[in-house]
Design a protein around this motif. Structure first.
Motif, PDB file in Angstrom:
ATOM      1  N   ALA A 315       0.816  -1.215   0.000  1.00 28.84           N
ATOM      2  CA  ALA A 315       0.000   0.000   0.000  1.00 28.84           C
ATOM      3  C   ALA A 315       0.853   1.271   0.000  1.00 28.84           C
ATOM      4  O   ALA A 315       0.321   2.375   0.142  1.00 28.84           O
ATOM      5  CB  ALA A 315      -0.922   0.004   1.214  1.00 28.84           C
ATOM      6  N   SER A 316       2.174   1.106  -0.128  1.00 26.03           N
ATOM      7  CA  SER A 316       3.124   2.234  -0.198  1.00 26.03           C
ATOM      8  C   SER A 316       3.205   3.029   1.099  1.00 26.03           C
ATOM      9  O   SER A 316       3.552   4.208   1.091  1.00 26.03           O
ATOM     10  CB  SER A 316       2.762   3.163  -1.353  1.00 26.03           C
ATOM     11  OG  SER A 316       2.708   2.450  -2.569  1.00 26.03           O
ATOM     12  N   ARG A 317       2.902   2.375   2.217  1.00 25.60           N
ATOM     13  CA  ARG A 317       3.092   3.021   3.525  1.00 25.60           C
ATOM     14  C   ARG A 317       4.498   2.648   4.017  1.00 25.60           C
ATOM     15  O   ARG A 317       4.670   1.821   4.921  1.00 25.60           O
ATOM     16  CB  ARG A 317       2.014   2.562   4.510  1.00 25.60           C
ATOM     17  CG  ARG A 317       0.608   2.988   4.119  1.00 25.60           C
ATOM     18  CD  ARG A 317      -0.392   2.686   5.229  1.00 25.60           C
ATOM     19  NE  ARG A 317      -0.628   1.260   5.367  1.00 25.60           N
ATOM     20  CZ  ARG A 317      -1.639   0.599   4.814  1.00 25.60           C
ATOM     21  NH1 ARG A 317      -2.523   1.244   4.065  1.00 25.60           N
ATOM     22  NH2 ARG A 317      -1.788  -0.694   5.004  1.00 25.60           N
ATOM     23  N   TYR A 318       5.482   3.278   3.415  1.00 20.70           N
ATOM     24  CA  TYR A 318       6.862   2.834   3.623  1.00 20.70           C
ATOM     25  C   TYR A 318       7.383   3.122   5.020  1.00 20.70           C
ATOM     26  O   TYR A 318       8.157   2.341   5.562  1.00 20.70           O
ATOM     27  CB  TYR A 318       7.777   3.460   2.570  1.00 20.70           C
ATOM     28  CG  TYR A 318       7.367   3.108   1.172  1.00 20.70           C
ATOM     29  CD1 TYR A 318       7.348   1.778   0.761  1.00 20.70           C
ATOM     30  CD2 TYR A 318       6.956   4.082   0.275  1.00 20.70           C
ATOM     31  CE1 TYR A 318       6.942   1.439  -0.515  1.00 20.70           C
ATOM     32  CE2 TYR A 318       6.555   3.750  -1.004  1.00 20.70           C
ATOM     33  CZ  TYR A 318       6.542   2.435  -1.396  1.00 20.70           C
ATOM     34  OH  TYR A 318       6.129   2.098  -2.642  1.00 20.70           O
ATOM     35  N   ALA A 319       6.983   4.244   5.606  1.00 17.55           N
ATOM     36  CA  ALA A 319       7.464   4.570   6.947  1.00 17.55           C
ATOM     37  C   ALA A 319       7.033   3.490   7.931  1.00 17.55           C
ATOM     38  O   ALA A 319       7.825   3.006   8.746  1.00 17.55           O
ATOM     39  CB  ALA A 319       6.941   5.934   7.374  1.00 17.55           C
ATOM     40  N   SER A 320       5.768   3.109   7.864  1.00 23.65           N
ATOM     41  CA  SER A 320       5.254   2.067   8.754  1.00 23.65           C
ATOM     42  C   SER A 320       5.914   0.725   8.467  1.00 23.65           C
ATOM     43  O   SER A 320       6.302  -0.003   9.383  1.00 23.65           O
ATOM     44  CB  SER A 320       3.737   1.951   8.582  1.00 23.65           C
ATOM     45  OG  SER A 320       3.223   0.910   9.379  1.00 23.65           O
ATOM     46  N   CYS A 321       6.081   0.405   7.185  1.00 23.91           N
ATOM     47  CA  CYS A 321       6.718  -0.860   6.788  1.00 23.91           C
ATOM     48  C   CYS A 321       8.136  -0.947   7.332  1.00 23.91           C
ATOM     49  O   CYS A 321       8.533  -1.962   7.928  1.00 23.91           O
ATOM     50  CB  CYS A 321       6.722  -0.968   5.270  1.00 23.91           C
ATOM     51  SG  CYS A 321       7.672  -2.371   4.633  1.00 23.91           S
ATOM     52  N   LEU A 322       8.908   0.127   7.146  1.00 22.33           N
ATOM     53  CA  LEU A 322      10.297   0.118   7.594  1.00 22.33           C
ATOM     54  C   LEU A 322      10.397   0.099   9.116  1.00 22.33           C
ATOM     55  O   LEU A 322      11.347  -0.462   9.675  1.00 22.33           O
ATOM     56  CB  LEU A 322      11.033   1.336   7.030  1.00 22.33           C
ATOM     57  CG  LEU A 322      11.208   1.338   5.497  1.00 22.33           C
ATOM     58  CD1 LEU A 322      11.801   2.658   5.025  1.00 22.33           C
ATOM     59  CD2 LEU A 322      12.057   0.173   5.036  1.00 22.33           C
ATOM     60  N   GLU A 323       9.403   0.673   9.789  1.00 26.84           N
ATOM     61  CA  GLU A 323       9.412   0.642  11.252  1.00 26.84           C
ATOM     62  C   GLU A 323       9.169  -0.779  11.754  1.00 26.84           C
ATOM     63  O   GLU A 323       9.795  -1.232  12.716  1.00 26.84           O
ATOM     64  CB  GLU A 323       8.367   1.598  11.806  1.00 26.84           C
ATOM     65  CG  GLU A 323       8.490   1.809  13.301  1.00 26.84           C
ATOM     66  CD  GLU A 323       7.653   2.967  13.806  1.00 26.84           C
ATOM     67  OE1 GLU A 323       7.552   3.120  15.032  1.00 26.84           O
ATOM     68  OE2 GLU A 323       7.095   3.712  12.972  1.00 26.84           O
TER      69      GLU A 323
END
Length: 452
Positions: A315-323
């Motif tokens: 879903a391109s929520r990269y900040a959450s994914c990387l966290e």
């Protein structure tokens, strides 16, 4: 492109909608702390009892010893050694027992000092058992009964495996192959060899015997099939063939359950398969083979953090994914199979996220992008430079204004070139057809000479 563009100018290139800020601000969810996990080198202490309860057999002890060696936390180290000590004393591996006692070094008190009486008793009993098994095997060989010989080798291999003599166990399991009389026997032999090979770290043998099991005349049962998929996935992951590893883990059926806990837990299937897929699959494959995979979804439910980071990535929520990834990283570094691959997988996943983030845009403000990826502008610039150098991103960086400009192909010019090329090919084909028609008309075709 307008060289004076500021911020992010959106120019969608595909059907998927992209979040311009990586979802760092708008997504209210925060990655929960992993239950029962800990940071390598310190931090919240892992619930070792909950962790090792997922496994059985030698892998339980191996994982405890690995954690004790790698955790960097003395309290956790001693707890892991204590549990390994207690687990070993339930078995008959006196050599491994001595190793653990040496690692404890008297730090756990007199109850965890060397029990020489237990060692002598186990060694005497092992010697008697070994002599009995060898005599029985020789008797079976004399009688030339294939099934008895197979069982004799199998019993001897089980004995060696229980006592930690993995090389001898491997040899005897392999020897049962000549005495297998059914596909079930072949499958069991292959699984035994695979188990010992994984313990020895000989993943070439794992791949070979997975193939042998799959080539059995009769189709293997669903549980065995799932075990073979997991073993093949581990072998591919060990050789850094992450896409093939992901496919094998994704093919694992729900029949696996708790039937392979002497090698791998269901949670491991979700973690290994999910991370390998993120690092190697494109968006279409990620959607079709992971997110929409009903069987694999059952595994992901056991590890919510992995499930959420996959959904966030898609879903391109990269900040959450990387966290999520950062929260999982200390735990993954304590995994006996995954620890060597964590950095590579994380780098690949991060690079894919950066590429995916920049793809739909004509220009991107590096300050905004750095915020989405939780990094500094300077650090992001270096990552982008590496990706541009490797030709993974078609773009150029305005270092003064801190803007990334995409170098999209000139679609108009490309269309004209394709049209011209099509015209040339059409003219060539028409000329060829006309020449062939004239040759037929003039009866000038050279027929092939008949072979005598």
């Amino acid at each position: 492109m307008d060289g004076g563009d500021e911020g992010v100018v959106v120019a969608p290139m595909g059907d998927e909608s992209m979040c311009s800020n990586g979802g760092a601000v708008d997504d209210p969810r925060r990655p929960p702390a992993s239950s029962g996990k800990a940071a390598a080198g310190g931090g919240e202490q892992m619930d070792l009892e909950a962790y090792v309860a997922l496994y059985t057999g030698r892998t339980r002890v191996s994982r405890l010893l690995f954690i004790a060696e790698r955790c960097g936390n003395e309290g956790m180290q001693l707890e892991a050694l204590r549990m390994a000590h207690d687990e070993i004393k339930k078995g008959e591996d006196s050599h491994l027992y001595r190793e653990v006692i040496a690692k404890i070094g008297g730090r756990l008190g007199p109850l965890y000092a060397l029990d020489q009486t237990w060692v002598d008793m186990v060694d005497r009993r092992a010697e008697a058992r070994k002599e009995k098994l060898e005599n029985e095997l020789n008797s079976y060989k004399t009688n030339l009964i294939k099934e008895s010989i197979r069982m004799g080798f199998n019993d001897l291999a089980d004995f060696f495996y229980a006592h930690g003599q993995l090389g001898d166990a491997f040899k005897n399991y392999v020897r049962t192959r000549d005495y297998c009389t059914s596909s079930k026997h072949i499958s069991q032999m292959c699984l035994n060899v695979i188990l010992v090979s994984i313990e020895l770290g000989q993943f070439m043998h794992v791949s070979n015997y997975v193939s042998k099991a799959e080539q059995a005349p009769e189709q293997v049962d669903p549980i065995t099939h799932s075990k073979l998929r997991c073993a093949a996935g581990l072998a591919y992951m060990e050789t850094k063939k992450y896409k093939l590893a992901a496919r094998k883990f994704l093919e694992t059926g729900p029949e696996l359950g708790s039937n392979y806990t002497d090698v791998i837990a269901q949670q491991d299937v979700a973690t290994y398969g999910g991370l390998c897929a993120l690092a190697s699959f494109d968006r279409t494959e990620l959607k079709n083979k992971v997110i929409d995979n009903i069987n694999f979804r059952n595994f992901l439910e056991l590890v919510p953090e992995v499930r959420e980071l996959i959904n966030d990535f898609y879903a391109s929520r990269y900040a959450s994914c990387l966290e999520y990834l950062e929260n999982l990283k200390p735990n993954l570094l304590l995994d006996i199979h995954l620890h060597d691959h964590v950095e590579t997988l994380y780098t690949d996943i991060r690079h894919k996220a950066i590429i995916q983030y920049t793809h739909p845009f004509i220009s991107v403000d590096l300050h905004t992008m750095a915020g989405a990826f939780k990094t500094s502008v300077a650090g992001l610039e270096k990552e982008l430079e590496a990706l541009i150098t490797d030709d993974k991103i078609q773009a150029r960086i305005d270092s003064h204004n801190k803007i990334l400009y995409a170098r999209h192909a000139d679609q108009r010019n490309a269309t004209f070139q394709r049209v011209l090329q099509t015209g040339v090919e059409f003219e060539r084909d028409v000329r060829s057809m006309l020449m062939r028609a004239n040759l037929i008309k003039q009866e000038s075709i050279l027929r092939a000479a008949r072979k005598l």
